[in-house]
Design an enzyme around this catalytic site. Structure first.
Site: not given
Ligand SMILES: NC(=O)c1ccc[n+]([C@@H]2O[C@H](COP(=O)([O-])OP(=O)(O)OC[C@H]3O[C@@H](n4cnc5c(N)ncnc54)[C@H](OP(=O)(O)O)[C@@H]3O)[C@@H](O)[C@H]2O)c1
Length: 286
Positions: A138, A152, A156
């Protein structure tokens, strides 16, 4: 702890950092994401990290039949999973009235339905492994709605609701569920979203500490090992996770709304995104 882990979003950011931690403990790994080249590069990295086996499955998690087929292939190749991690996600920050309709529908399809259908596809296989666990990513925006995150935050919130309901349904079967509220984490998603955030959102988020993805991944896996339902790395997210019902309204009233009003009084000279601040909802009504 080792076995087979299926990780959506395992080719980047938090998902990849979790995969790397598991690889060094000898797990078998299945990564689901869309971009084939990035998946292949991640697989090479994980093999070098010591993963027992790595399979990649190019798939869009919003495509339910394709997702179900990918999970079936993963199970056929590496066996039933003991860990399922739903980390695939996207974010489109912006002012509510200026966002395209598709930003809302696509974000819900990827973040919420993509997590839901992943769990539904993997559940029969998870049932075959005693003590298996589902981990749903989330966000702090799944605890309190934030300015600029109308597309968004609801996705979540939905993931959090799913996790809560699922935990109580699956507990009698011995299947664990965790919901993760990551802090701002240094990933490609965070870098991309920062460029699009409205000025008020950037000011609200300015005090948040950004954590490295590997530290967040370690905190998540520590929570998994301890069978935690809520996993909130860092003291800010821990406080928010436990006190959000009480703290959320106070943050909005005494902190965020003041920033947003100030943002309206000072036109966005420093707004690198070029998006002007809009009046707060309360101000428009009065
Ligand atoms: N980074 C933060 O500060 C943060 C904070 C709170 C929550 N989150 C949550 O944590 C999770 C991971 O985020 P992250 O920051 O690590 O993001 P990220 O680095 O952008 O990685 C996202 C991953 O999801 C894949 N993805 C995106 N859309 C997709 C789709 N439609 N189908 C299949 N794969 C998909 C991407 O690969 P492809 O693009 O190749 O598909 C990539 O492997 C997310 O749910 C995000 O909302 C992140």
């Amino acid at each position: 702890m080792s076995g087979h882990a299926i990780i959506s979003g395992g080719s980047s950011g938090i998902g990849l950092a979790i995969a790397r931690e598991l690889a060094s403990s000898g797990w078998r790994l299945s990564l689901l994401a869309r971009d084939r080249d990035r998946l292949a590069a991640s697989a090479d990295l994980l093999a070098a990290d010591g993963a027992m086996a790595v399979r990649v499955h190019p798939v869009d998690v919003a495509d339910q039949p394709a997702l179900a087929a990918a999970v079936q292939e993963a199970v056929a190749a590496l066996g039933p999973p003991s860990l399922l991690i739903a980390a695939a996600g996207m974010v489109v920050p912006g002012h509510f009235a200026e966002l395209e309709d598709a930003a809302f529908t696509r974000t819900m399809a990827v973040n919420y339905l993509g997590s839901l259908h992943l769990v539904r596809a993997a559940l029969p296989a998870l049932r075959r492994v005693p003590g298996s666990r589902i981990v749903l990513l989330s966000s702090g925006a799944g605890l309190i709605g934030l300015y600029g995150y109308t597309a968004y935050a609801p996705t979540k919130f939905a993931v959090r609701g799913l996790a809560e309901a699922l935990r109580s349904e699956l507990a009698p079967e011995g299947i664990g569920v965790s919901v993760v509220f990551p802090p701002d984490t240094d990933t490609p998603q965070l870098h991309a979203e920062r460029r699009l955030r409205p000025l008020a959102t950037s000011r609200i988020a300015a005090g948040a500490r950004v954590q490295p993805a590997d530290a967040v991944a370690r905190a998540i896996l520590r929570g998994v090992r301890r069978n935690r339902f809520v996993i909130a790395p860092g003291w800010e997210m821990a406080a928010l996770a436990w006190l959000h019902s009480f703290v959320g309204p106070l943050l909005h009233r005494f902190w965020f709304d003041r920033i947003i009003r100030g943002c309206r009084r000072q036109p966005p000279a420093g707004d690198v995104s070029g998006i002007t601040c809009q009046p707060a909802q309360d101000d428009r009504i009065s």
